[in-house]
Design an enzyme around this catalytic site. Structure first.
Site, short mmCIF file in Angstrom:
data_model
loop_
_atom_site.label_atom_id
_atom_site.label_comp_id
_atom_site.label_asym_id
_atom_site.label_seq_id
_atom_site.Cartn_x
_atom_site.Cartn_y
_atom_site.Cartn_z
N ASP A 100 0.86 -1.20 0.00
CA ASP A 100 0.00 0.00 0.00
C ASP A 100 0.89 1.24 0.00
O ASP A 100 2.09 1.15 0.25
CB ASP A 100 -0.93 0.01 1.22
CG ASP A 100 -0.17 0.06 2.54
OD1 ASP A 100 0.86 -0.65 2.67
OD2 ASP A 100 -0.58 0.81 3.44
N ASP A 132 8.67 3.62 -1.41
CA ASP A 132 7.94 3.25 -0.17
C ASP A 132 6.61 2.64 -0.53
O ASP A 132 5.63 3.33 -0.66
CB ASP A 132 7.78 4.48 0.71
CG ASP A 132 7.08 4.15 2.03
OD1 ASP A 132 7.03 2.97 2.41
OD2 ASP A 132 6.54 5.07 2.64
N GLU A 166 0.12 -0.95 5.77
CA GLU A 166 1.21 -0.36 6.57
C GLU A 166 1.02 1.12 6.80
O GLU A 166 1.22 1.64 7.89
CB GLU A 166 2.56 -0.62 5.90
CG GLU A 166 3.77 -0.43 6.83
CD GLU A 166 4.28 1.01 6.92
OE1 GLU A 166 5.00 1.31 7.88
OE2 GLU A 166 3.96 1.84 6.05
N GLU A 167 0.58 1.83 5.77
CA GLU A 167 0.46 3.29 5.87
C GLU A 167 -0.79 3.68 6.67
O GLU A 167 -1.08 4.87 6.81
CB GLU A 167 0.42 3.93 4.48
CG GLU A 167 1.63 3.61 3.61
CD GLU A 167 2.93 4.25 4.08
OE1 GLU A 167 2.96 4.83 5.17
OE2 GLU A 167 3.93 4.13 3.34
N HIS A 445 6.50 9.48 1.47
CA HIS A 445 5.42 10.25 2.10
C HIS A 445 5.34 11.69 1.59
O HIS A 445 4.44 12.40 1.95
CB HIS A 445 5.52 10.27 3.64
CG HIS A 445 5.35 8.91 4.25
ND1 HIS A 445 4.89 8.73 5.51
CD2 HIS A 445 5.56 7.67 3.75
CE1 HIS A 445 4.85 7.44 5.78
NE2 HIS A 445 5.26 6.76 4.73
ZN LIG Z 1 7.00 2.09 4.13
ZN LIG Z 2 5.53 4.78 4.38
#
Ligand SMILES: [Zn+2]
Ligand SMILES: [Zn+2]
Ligand SMILES: [Zn+2]
Ligand SMILES: [Zn+2]
Lengths: 455, 455
Positions: A100, A132, A166-167, A445
Site C-alpha cells: 500500500d 515506499d 502499513e500506511e 510520504h
Molecule cells: Zn513504508
Molecule cells: Zn511509508
C-alpha cells in the site's frame, strides 16, 4: 553465501526493462490504504503482486484479515505470503514489505503524475510507492528472476510477507505475525525488512536499531467553558498559563531533558559503539540540508548521530483546545491539552519512563499553586529495538552490499519507530535486519517520491 | 431633567404589545453582517429601522459608506442617522447602537428559532439581536413613543447613529464619526451608548470605563519545514521548546505579569475609587457561576472587580503552526506563533506597553541561547477609555435609573473593549456614557440570546 540481500548480482540486471515495467504497473495502481474509496485498488495491488510472485516461481497464499476495526464496512486487504525455495541445507529468511502507499495528488506539488512512473535522464524513477515500498518489494522479485536468468541457484530460502495496510497502522498485522510465527514463519533463521532509507545518497546502510516512542497528553482545565479575556482576564486562573509553564519545564533549547532520573535509564555507551559513529559517512552539512537551516543542537557528526539514534529526545508537538488559527482571538481557553513525546532507547523500560514523566509533571504543576486541574496520560508507547550488528545476518548482508557497491555499508540506527520490526523480533525470536534500499532524498510520504535506478 | 436615559417613564410602557411586535419584526430579519449572503438582510433591517424612526417622528438620513474593504463585491450597509427634537434650550444627546447581529443557527443549540422572537412565561424574549443590539436600539423608539402617548415633552434632543457593521468590526464607522463630529454631530452635549450589559441581573449599571487591548504575536522559527520527531528529535533545536519557555515567562498562575516596568504604567488607585468597588452589588458566587468553576485568582469581590476593570491582565490565547488536533502526531513544528494579549488600563500608553513587551520577549529569548529566530509583532491595539462618573451625563442617568428601578445604579467598568466608545469620545470631545440595557445572563453572541421584558 547465506544472506538476505538481493544485492549480490551484477547491478546491470536492476536496470533491465522488464523490472522497470513491473514497477510501472505497480505504481499505476493507487493502492492508498488510508482512503476508503481506494480500498479496491489495494486489493488490486495485492492481486497483481501475488500473480507476479507466482510468475517468478514462488508459492503464494493470500491471507485475509477480516473487517477493518472501526470501519466495519471495509475489508482489510490480504497479507500476501510467498515461499521461494525449500532447501533444508539453506537458511530461511523472512522478508517483510508493504504494497500500500501514502495518498498523493498531482496538485500537492508533484512535477509528474504521482501514479505514472516517470524516469528522468539521471535515472530517477518518480511515482508514489517507487521507494515506499513497492520498489523495494518488487526488488525481491527482481533478484529471484535475475538468479534464474543467470542460472545461479538462490543462496537462501525466502519466505515473504507483504501487507497492504502499513500506511494505516498495519491493522491486524501484529496478531497475524504472532500467530504465524508458530506456523508459516516457523523455522526461519532471520528477518529482513526493506522499508527504510540510507542515511545519505551514496553509501548503503544496514540498520540495527530503532528508538521507541512514548507519547503523552497533559490536560489542564479550569472554567467550564472558554472565556472572553476582556471580561475575565485578571479574575480567573488560566489553564493556558499553567500549561506553557509545565511544558516549558520538560526540556531546554539544547535538548536536555529536565525530568530527574530519566537519563539514568539510558545504557552507557561502549567504546566499540563509539567507534561505529566515527566511521559513518555523514557530515553536518547533510543535517543542515535536511533541516533547511543550521539550527542544530550539536556541531559535530558523532554527537548529532548519537542524539538521533542512541539517546532519548523530547519534543513538544502542540496544544489542543487553544486558539490555533491565523489572526487574533481574545479567548481564554477553558481546557488545553499539551502533547509531547519522548523517543526512548535501550535500556529505558516504557513503564519506568511513564512513572518518571507523571511524577515530574505533577510536581511541576504543584509548584504553580494553581486551582486548575491537571491530568496526564500516555497516549501510546512503542518500544525501542536494537539488534546485534555482529550477527551473521548482518555480516552476510554487509559482504553482499560491499560486493555490489564496492564499499562496506554503514551500520546505522533509526531515530523513528518502525513498530513492525519489534513485532517480528519478539514473535520469531530471530535477528532482524533492516536493509534500506532507497536513499535519504527519496521523499517517501512526500511529493515527487522517487527511487534511483541504481538503488 | 437632562438625561440620556430612556428609563424615566412608567415601566409598564415597555411591556406594551406594539413595542414587542416591533422587536419581533426586527428579530425576524437575519441582519448578519459577517455573512456575505445575508448582506441584503442587513440593508432590509436598515430600511425597517429608518421607517420605524420616521413613524415615531424622527428626521432620518441614510448614509452610505461605499464598498466593503477587502470584499469589494459587497456594499456596506448605511449608517442610519436620525434627529428627534431640535430645541436649543435642551441638551442634545448623541445615541449609538447597531442593527446588525451575530450569526445564529438553530442547530447550534437554540431552544427556539433564533430569528423568531419567543417569549416565555417569565417574560424572557428569546431571539438573535434581542439584547445585542436590536432591543436596546428599539428601546429609544419606545421611549420617544411613550413620551408622545403620555403627552410629556421629551427632555433632550436626540441625535441617533445606528450602524449595520458592528459585529464585523464597524467597517468605515471610525472615519464617518470623525467626519460627522464637525457636521451632523456638531453641537452635541454628551454621548450615550447602549451596547453592553449589567454586571448582574437585578441592579442597573452605568459604565464609565473600558480596558484597552494590545494583542501580540511571538513567532519562533528554525528549520525550513516541519520535521519528524523520530528522525530529528535530539539533533535540532525545536522552536516549540523555545516558544513554551518564552510564553511561560510572561505571567504566572496568579495573574502577576512578569514584564518589568509594566505595572509602573498603571495609575495608582484613589480612596474615592476604592469606595466605588465596596458598594458594587457583586459576589464571588456571581463570578463562580460565570466561570462554571471556583478557579478564581482572588477570593474577594473588590480585588476581583479591580483585576477585571482597572488593572491590566495578560492572557495567552494559543499557538499557531503547532499540532492542535485531537490524537497524536509526532511532528516537530518548524515555525510556531504564540498569541497573547494584554488588557490595558489608565495610564498605560500603548506605545510604552509595546516597548516593554518587545524588550522583555527579546531578553527572555536571548537567555535561552537558541539558534532559532524570534520575531515579535503587535497584531492590533485598542486604547482603554474611562469617563468621569461625576459628569452631569452620569448623574442624570443615575437619577433616572433610580426613578425606574428604585435603586441607585452601580458604577461599573468593562474588562473588554468597545472600541467605538473611544472613537466617539475622541471625535466629539464629549462625555460618553455606556448605558447597559440587557442583563449579564442575556447571552449576546451565544445561543438562546434573550432580553427580559422588564429591562
Ligand atoms: Zn513504508
Ligand atoms: Zn511509508
Ligand atoms: Zn453589540
Ligand atoms: Zn455584539
Amino acid at each position: 553465501m547465506h544472506t538476505c540481500t538481493k544485492a549480490n548480482l551484477p547491478r546491470v540486471d536492476a536496470l533491465s526493462e522488464p523490472f522497470i515495467n513491473r514497477l510501472r504497473k505497480a505504481v499505476a495502481i493507487p493502492s492508498i490504504s488510508a482512503e476508503d474509496e481506494r480500498r479496491q485498488d489495494v486489493f488490486k495491488m495485492g492481486d497483481f503482486l501475488a500473480s507476479e510472485l507466482e510468475a517468478v516461481g514462488a508459492q503464494v497464499e493470500k491471507r485475509y484479515l477480516g473487517k477493518q476495526p472501526h470501519k466495519e464496512h471495509l475489508d482489510l486487504p490480504p497479507v500476501i505470503l510467498a515461499r521461494y525455495g525449500n532447501d533444508s541445507s539453506k537458511r530461511t529468511i523472512l522478508v517483510y514489505g508493504h504494497y500500500d502507499v501514502q495518498p498523493a495528488k498531482k496538485e500537492d506539488g508533484w512535477a509528474t503524475e504521482p501514479f505514472e512512473l516517470s524516469i528522468d535522464e539521471k535515472g530517477r524513477m518518480y511515482g508514489r510507492g517507487s521507494t515506499d515500498d513497492k520498489g523495494p518489494v518488487l526488488g525481491w522479485l527482481n533478484v529471484i528472476e535475475a538468479h534464474r536468468i543467470a542460472g545461479i541457484s538462490f543462496p537462501v530460502n525466502l519466505l515473504m510477507c507483504f501487507e497492504g495496510m502499513e500506511e494505516y497502522g498495519s491493522e491486524g498485522l501484529d496478531e497475524f505475525v504472532r500467530e504465524e510465527s508458530r506456523r508459516y514463519f516457523a523455522g526461519i533463521d532471520a528477518v529482513c525488512i526493506s522499508d527504510n532509507y540510507w542515511l545519505g545518497t551514496e553509501k548503503p546502510c544496514l540498520t540495527y536499531g530503532i528508538r521507541g516512542c512514548s507519547y503523552y497528553s497533559v490536560c489542564i482545565s479550569g472554567p467550564s467553558q472558554d472565556l472572553h479575556s476582556g471580561v475575565f482576564g485578571g479574575s480567573a486562573q488560566e489553564p493556558m498559563t499553567d500549561l506553557v509553564r509545565v511544558l516549558g519545564s520538560l526540556v531546554d533549547t539544547h535538548g536536555v531533558i529536565q525530568i530527574p532520573g530519566l537519563m539514568d535509564l539510558v545504557a552507557p555507551i561502549t567504546d566499540e559503539e563509539k567507534a561505529i559513529y566515527t566511521d559513518i559517512s555523514f557530515t553536518m552539512n547533510n543535517l543542515y540540508e535536511s533541516l533547511g537551516s543550521t539550527t542544530a543542537i550539536f556541531d559535530d557528526k558523532e554527537r548529532t548521530l548519537m542524539a538521533r539514534w542512541r539517546y532519548p529526545s523530547l519534543s513538544i508537538h502542540g496544544i489542543e483546545g487553544a486558539f490555533s488559527s491565523p489572526g487574533a482571538k481574545t479567548v481564554i481557553p477553558a481546557k488545553v491539552i499539551g502533547k509531547f513525546s519522548i523517543r526512548t532507547v535501550p535500556d529505558m523500560e516504557p513503564d519506568d519512563v511513564d512513572k518518571l514523566v507523571f511524577k515530574f509533571l505533577k510536581d511541576e504543576f504543584a509548584k504553580l499553586g494553581s486551582k486548575n486541574t491537571l491530568e496526564v496520560s500516555l497516549q501510546h508507547s512503542g518500544k525501542w529495538w536494537v539488534a546485534d550488528p555482529k550477527h551473521w545476518n548482518y555480516s552476510a548482508a554487509s559482504k553482499a552490499a560491499e560486493h555490489v557497491w564496492g564499499v562496506k555499508p554503514d551500520l546505522t540506527r533509526e531515530g523513528g519507530s518502525i513498530p513492525i520490526t519489534l513485532t517480528f523480533e519478539e514473535a520469531t525470536g530471530k535477528n532482524v535486519l533492516l536493509l534500506p534500499i532507497g536513499s535519504s532524498t527519496d521523499g517517501a510520504h512526500s511529493t515527487n517520491e522517487k527511487l534511483d535506478k541504481k538503488n
